[in-house]
Design an enzyme around this catalytic site. Structure first.
Site, PDB file in Angstrom:
ATOM      1  N   GLU A 268      -3.598   8.505  -8.954  1.00  0.00           N
ATOM      2  CA  GLU A 268      -3.683   9.874  -9.453  1.00  0.00           C
ATOM      3  C   GLU A 268      -5.069  10.470  -9.218  1.00  0.00           C
ATOM      4  O   GLU A 268      -5.207  11.612  -8.783  1.00  0.00           O
ATOM      5  CB  GLU A 268      -3.390   9.927 -10.963  1.00  0.00           C
ATOM      6  CG  GLU A 268      -2.025   9.427 -11.364  1.00  0.00           C
ATOM      7  CD  GLU A 268      -2.040   7.968 -11.799  1.00  0.00           C
ATOM      8  OE1 GLU A 268      -2.578   7.116 -11.057  1.00  0.00           O
ATOM      9  OE2 GLU A 268      -1.504   7.670 -12.876  1.00  0.00           O
TER      10      GLU A 268
ATOM     11  N   HIS B 168      -7.536   4.889  -9.252  1.00  0.00           N
ATOM     12  CA  HIS B 168      -6.088   4.970  -9.452  1.00  0.00           C
ATOM     13  C   HIS B 168      -5.522   6.018  -8.502  1.00  0.00           C
ATOM     14  O   HIS B 168      -6.223   6.964  -8.106  1.00  0.00           O
ATOM     15  CB  HIS B 168      -5.769   5.357 -10.888  1.00  0.00           C
ATOM     16  CG  HIS B 168      -6.015   4.263 -11.877  1.00  0.00           C
ATOM     17  ND1 HIS B 168      -5.480   4.290 -13.140  1.00  0.00           N
ATOM     18  CD2 HIS B 168      -6.730   3.121 -11.799  1.00  0.00           C
ATOM     19  CE1 HIS B 168      -5.855   3.208 -13.800  1.00  0.00           C
ATOM     20  NE2 HIS B 168      -6.619   2.486 -13.000  1.00  0.00           N
TER      21      HIS B 168
END
Length: 160
Positions: A55, A53
């Site tokens: 992040e 992801h």
């Protein structure tokens, strides 16, 4: 000095880069003392990695930059509300502040489905700011999924 909107616009550029790679358009940056030290664009499809992801990729780059997995005094800006996995990583990294754009009513762990930052039993809490450039962040995602649905409809008609 840059503000939240400026940093979110940079994350939006990263989201659009993910989209060009066929990924769900999510972008993230990690900022320390006003400087970007980590960047990430969604990449689970291309990396064959469910943890890729935006992040997490931004957190990894920031940790390498600092030479420490603890990102004390850092802020994370992301175009979509983080999921449980990403919030967990932020807890372990000790991110001080999380800023997100669009809410995620399917997997959001910052208030939309769950709010892990409000869970008192957890040992770390970060400041959270929601809705920064929410319309623009949400539009990037809406456009992506609309185009994907249109392509799927076209493909199904081509088969018939």
């Amino acid at each position: 000095m840059r503000n939240d909107d400026d940093f979110m616009r940079i994350a939006l550029v990263l989201a659009r880069q993910a989209e060009l790679s066929g990924e769900v358009p999510v972008g993230a940056i990690v900022v320390k003392d006003g400087a970007i030290i980590g960047r990430g664009s969604n990449a689970p499809i291309s990396r064959h990695d469910p943890s890729a992801h935006a992040e997490l990729l931004a957190l990894r780059e920031a940790a390498q930059h600092l030479g420490n997995y603890r990102l004390i005094g850092c802020e994370l800006f992301v175009t979509l509300e983080p999921c449980v996995m990403c919030v967990g990583a932020m807890f372990h990294a000790r991110i001080g502040r999380v800023v997100f754009g669009a809410s995620d009513f399917k997997t959001g762990a910052c208030g939309s489905v769950l709010n892990l930052f409000a869970e008192q039993r957890l040992n770390h809490h970060a400041e959270m700011t929601a809705g920064v450039l929410a319309d623009e962040c949400g539009q990037v995602l809406s456009d992506f999924f609309a185009a994907r649905r249109a392509q799927q409809q076209k493909n199904s008609k081509d088969i018939l």
